[in-house]
Design an enzyme around this catalytic site. Structure first.
Site, mmCIF file in Angstrom:
data_model
loop_
_atom_site.group_PDB
_atom_site.id
_atom_site.type_symbol
_atom_site.label_atom_id
_atom_site.label_comp_id
_atom_site.label_asym_id
_atom_site.label_seq_id
_atom_site.Cartn_x
_atom_site.Cartn_y
_atom_site.Cartn_z
ATOM 1 N N ASN A 162 -9.532 49.803 59.424
ATOM 2 C CA ASN A 162 -9.980 48.415 59.366
ATOM 3 C C ASN A 162 -9.445 47.526 60.479
ATOM 4 O OD1 ASN A 162 -9.006 45.517 57.965
ATOM 5 N ND2 ASN A 162 -11.166 46.027 57.722
ATOM 6 N N ASP A 272 -6.870 53.095 53.483
ATOM 7 C CA ASP A 272 -6.366 51.728 53.342
ATOM 8 C C ASP A 272 -7.504 50.714 53.450
ATOM 9 O OD1 ASP A 272 -4.000 49.857 53.328
ATOM 10 O OD2 ASP A 272 -4.894 49.271 55.247
ATOM 11 N N HIS A 276 -12.826 46.399 52.764
ATOM 12 C CA HIS A 276 -12.932 45.514 53.923
ATOM 13 C C HIS A 276 -13.618 46.199 55.107
ATOM 14 C CE1 HIS A 276 -10.418 42.675 51.797
ATOM 15 N NE2 HIS A 276 -9.584 43.663 51.538
ATOM 16 N N GLU A 315 -8.325 52.984 48.494
ATOM 17 C CA GLU A 315 -7.712 51.785 47.949
ATOM 18 C C GLU A 315 -8.747 50.659 48.022
ATOM 19 O OE1 GLU A 315 -4.567 48.278 49.016
ATOM 20 O OE2 GLU A 315 -5.899 49.263 50.448
#
Length: 556
Positions: A162, A272, A276, A315
């Protein structure tokens, strides 16, 4: 649990050691299939677990005074390997280790209002192709993975696509074609959660971009200084030629991440900040990860553990088991299980842990054998960035272990859950309070934590973990209550010719106990109680034992 704390004091004086050796024989390991649905995953921050090599504690002149618990503290890959060799994870019944990212971090520091902070946590990448020297070398990572595999433990590498690390005087921006620096996420809908920066000064990779880009000059200059520019460019040319992918930001990073699988035999990724990033990015990563894992297996046939494919757990912050396959952004629902993930971290368990055993266990079994059948959820009681974990004050360490490790689904043990490591550190700001160094000294001195010693807490988590590791039915099986008072339940897991059944009793009277095991164990079967270590024969469809504990963990 009525008398468990006082009784566990006896266990902590030495009984656990012999029981550990009993339940972890090579024969038993070979017979028990590993399934991610029943995995017992140990999550640790690489920098905060164990310092195996003090010579790598300071790099890049990171000498600024930081906020409390916001600088590097010395934990490293070698320290993890040491604990694997010592049998620490085996004694806990751990069969997968997830550690925070180990790629090279930004060299400078930032202050986000919480005090000067360095990238000790691993989530501020500067160079995805290099290891952070504070954490270790390529040789040390290779040794860690191989040592883990020799002990029947999978390695879950934490990866970030990200964002890069923050911009500092030493860490330049990667350029507008690579990252965006605004707007900041507002989390009101899909767009304001994905196409934005998580926080100020955390450049967001343009993972949605279809525009081909050159590498950042700062990265190429770094590689040139290190004498590996030509090698890295040749590898990139080969990757893009073989795959046909455009040279967009997402595919550069996918190449760099899957290199770790192909080179070291990494078994899984923890992804992670999943929500997003566009979900098709993760689907692309999964496709290349599977190829890389197959390539590693083909090149290292003597090191292959089993036939499991590569595994990815995401996640998706605030995803809960009640959502089934879907995460709802408000204006759009996304099925991440259909985009490269076999598992998702379950942020709902910490709330469910306040309920009764049967409420929790029946709910999770129903979900995992219904809407989520074939998928994995990873339950946790505490984590590195959840400021509201179950039992933050560490006054329910025994209950937390019982509920987490006996719940259907995969379990995530956060480092120090099993030793009562404090989650409230004076002088810290924000999530730093969750990230203290592992409390090895308190374990050695057998410190009292709210009325129970550290060794007694550890003994409880060890026994439950070993039981889970020996019996896939605990996490992957179908749950059914046998009786409410006394509380007994059974679990059964069937896969092909393999069948595993267990019976568990909780909050039982101390001393003599008897349970009807018909339909689970046959007359004449030898059944072991993994909590007391006693083995008895089934007679008249009954298992009768006399133990000093209020738990029975029965399995063959």
């Amino acid at each position: 649990m009525k008398s468990i704390m006082s009784l566990l004091l006896l266990v902590a004086l030495g009984l656990t050691s012999c029981l550990t050796k009993e339940t972890n024989t090579d024969t038993k390991k070979a017979e028990v299939p590993f399934v991610w649905e029943n995995a017992n995953i140990y999550f640790l921050l690489t920098d905060r677990f164990n310092n195996g090599n003090t010579s790598n504690d300071l790099n890049f002149n990171r000498t600024e005074e930081t906020g409390t618990l916001r600088g590097f503290m010395g934990g490293d890959l070698k320290g993890i390997t040491q604990k694997i060799k010592e049998g620490y994870f085996t004694d806990l019944g751990i069969n997968a280790i997830w550690f925070s990212p180990v790629v090279e971090q930004i060299h400078g520091s930032v202050d986000e209002g919480t005090g000067v902070t360095y990238g000790f946590h691993g989530y501020w990448a500067r160079d995805w192709t290099a290891l952070e020297p504070n954490f270790g070398t390529e040789e040390e990572l290779s040794e860690l993975v191989q040592t883990a595999h020799e002990h029947g433990i999978r390695i879950v590498l934490d990866v970030v696509i990200n964002h890069t690390g923050p911009v500092t005087s030493q860490d330049p921006l990667w350029g507008d074609e690579w990252v965006r620096t605004e707007p900041q996420c507002r989390y009101q809908d899909y767009e304001s959660t994905v196409t934005c920066t998580l926080v100020e000064n955390l450049p967001d990779i343009r993972t949605e971009s279809t525009q081909e880009v050159e590498l950042p000059k700062s990265l190429m200059d770094k590689w040139a200084d290190e004498g590996r520019l030509e090698k890295e460019m040749e590898e990139l040319d080969a990757f893009f030629s073989a795959t046909g992918y455009p040279r967009t930001p997402r595919y550069y990073i996918i190449k760099w991440l899957t290199d770790y699988i192909r080179k070291y035999g990494i078994d899984a990724f923890r992804l992670d900040t999943v929500k997003h990033t566009e979900e098709d990015v993760w689907a692309d990563l999964w496709k290349e990860a599977v190829k890389a894992f197959a390539d590693w297996k083909a090149a290292n046939p003597d090191l292959v553990m089993d036939e499991n494919e590569f595994y990815m757990v995401g996640e998706v912050y605030n995803y809960g088991v009640s959502g089934g396959r879907w995460f709802d952004f408000g204006d759009r629902k996304v099925d991440y299980f259909a985009n490269g993930m076999q598992g998702l971290i379950n942020f709902e368990f910490k709330y469910d842990a306040t309920k009764t055993y049967e409420e929790i266990f029946s709910k999770y079994s129903t979900a995992l054998n219904g809407p989520l059948k074939g998928q994995v959820i990873v339950n946790y009681a505490a984590s590195h960035d959840d400021g509201g974990p179950f039992d933050k004050q560490r006054i329910k360490t025994i209950e937390a272990g019982t509920k987490l490790l006996l719940c259907p689904g995969s379990s995530q043990v956060y480092y120090g859950d099993e030793t009562g490591r404090s989650l409230e550190i004076e002088g810290t700001v924000g999530d730093a309070t969750l990230r203290s160094f592992m409390n090895w000294e308190e374990l050695a001195s057998n410190k009292d934590v709210n009325g129970i010693t550290v060794k007694a807490i550890l003994a409880h988590w060890q026994k439950l973990g070993q039981f889970r590791a020996a019996h896939p039915s605990v996490g992957a099986g179908v749950h059914q209550m046998i009786s409410n008072e006394p509380y007994y339940f059974k679990r059964e897991y069937v896969s092909g010719d393999y069948n595993d059944k267990v019976i568990v009793g909780l909050d039982l009277p101390l001393g003599a106990k008897s349970v009807d095991v018909s339909g689970v164990f046959a007359n004449g079967d030898m059944v072991k109680d993994y909590y007391s270590g006693q083995t008895v024969k089934v007679k008249n469809n009954q298992v009768a034992l006399n133990t000093d504990y209020d738990i029975l963990l029965l399995g063959k």
